[in-house]
Write an enzyme that holds these catalytic residues in place. Sequence first.
Site, short mmCIF file in Angstrom:
data_model
loop_
_atom_site.label_atom_id
_atom_site.label_comp_id
_atom_site.label_asym_id
_atom_site.label_seq_id
_atom_site.Cartn_x
_atom_site.Cartn_y
_atom_site.Cartn_z
CG ASP A 181 -6.88 -62.95 79.36
OD1 ASP A 181 -7.84 -62.27 78.92
OD2 ASP A 181 -6.98 -64.14 79.63
CG ASP B 116 -5.99 -75.13 79.66
OD1 ASP B 116 -6.84 -74.34 80.14
OD2 ASP B 116 -4.91 -74.73 79.14
CG HIS C 265 -7.05 -71.16 80.73
ND1 HIS C 265 -6.49 -71.24 79.48
CD2 HIS C 265 -8.29 -70.62 80.54
CE1 HIS C 265 -7.35 -70.78 78.59
NE2 HIS C 265 -8.45 -70.39 79.21
CD GLU D 290 -3.04 -71.78 78.87
OE1 GLU D 290 -3.94 -72.34 79.53
OE2 GLU D 290 -3.16 -71.49 77.67
P1 PGA Z 1 -14.70 -69.58 76.40
O1 PGA Z 1 -13.24 -69.37 77.02
O2 PGA Z 1 -15.61 -68.70 77.21
O3 PGA Z 1 -14.59 -69.10 74.99
O4 PGA Z 1 -15.03 -71.02 76.55
C1 PGA Z 1 -13.09 -69.39 78.39
C2 PGA Z 1 -11.64 -69.20 78.76
O5 PGA Z 1 -10.75 -69.62 78.01
O6 PGA Z 1 -11.39 -68.63 79.84
#
Ligand code: PGA
Length: 263
Positions: free
Chosen positions: A67, A136, A138, A143
């Site tokens: 992404d 969350d 994702h 999302e």
């Molecule tokens: P993080 O993010 O590794 O910074 O916890 C993970 C994500 O949002 O996929």
Amino acid sequence: MEIIITADYQEMSTTCARMIAAEIKSKYDLVLGLATGGTPVGTYKELIRMHKDEGLDFSKVTTFNLDEYLGLTPLHKDSYNFFMWDNLFNHVNINPAKVYVPQGNTDDPEKFCEWYEEQIKRVGGIDLQLLGIGGDGHIAFNEPGSSLASRTRVKSLDEQTIKDNARFFEREDDVPRFAITMGVGTILDARKIILVANGEKKAKVCAQFIEGPVTSQITASALQLHPHATVILDKPAASRLARIEYYNWVRDNKYVVQKRIGR
Ligand code: PGA
């Protein structure tokens, strides 16, 4: 899903890097899906070490990132493109022509997303996809509520994601509200998947996506539908799982079984 519980962040990272390196060694032109965020940084550090000390060769590897924030140019310091060059690509012998990161400043996001999917197909699909998980639930920027059949597209970010990711920006207001992201369907097409997660903050969502129902409200739960998904957790992230003993038993005994059936 295979669940591997490691002692700490360092062991999670080296375990993941070793699995990625084994795939590269068994297929020199591996198509590797990559993730950004805080979690995979240790994995990338270990891959860089393996490249420098052990000659792990990235020259024929193709990478696709999950992404990118919509609106950021590839050289913007907060872009995921910049993150990837800073944390991995600049330090290994990757061929820049084989690096794909969604283009945040594209004039035509819809067309770009179609093109991105076509490029994945053109190289024969993703062999191994690395994932983190958001607070969350994702995967990539899928999302809560994202279709489990979704493809690469523009997605609006959830409130929690904006708050979680604000730490990478000067101010919360600077966090873009939209992103280009591979879909859950795109991710599930990968031949193998590894998800890494660490820290107490991820414990609840890890229990939900591993042991709860498959639901678009926690898109990581779609990994339950994948035949070759491995989840590597540190102890705090695994602390709310109900079946820890079983996962540890499988980890300690699978080699015995594999040996017995000649694999
Ligand atoms: P993080 O993010 O590794 O910074 O916890 C993970 C994500 O949002 O996929």
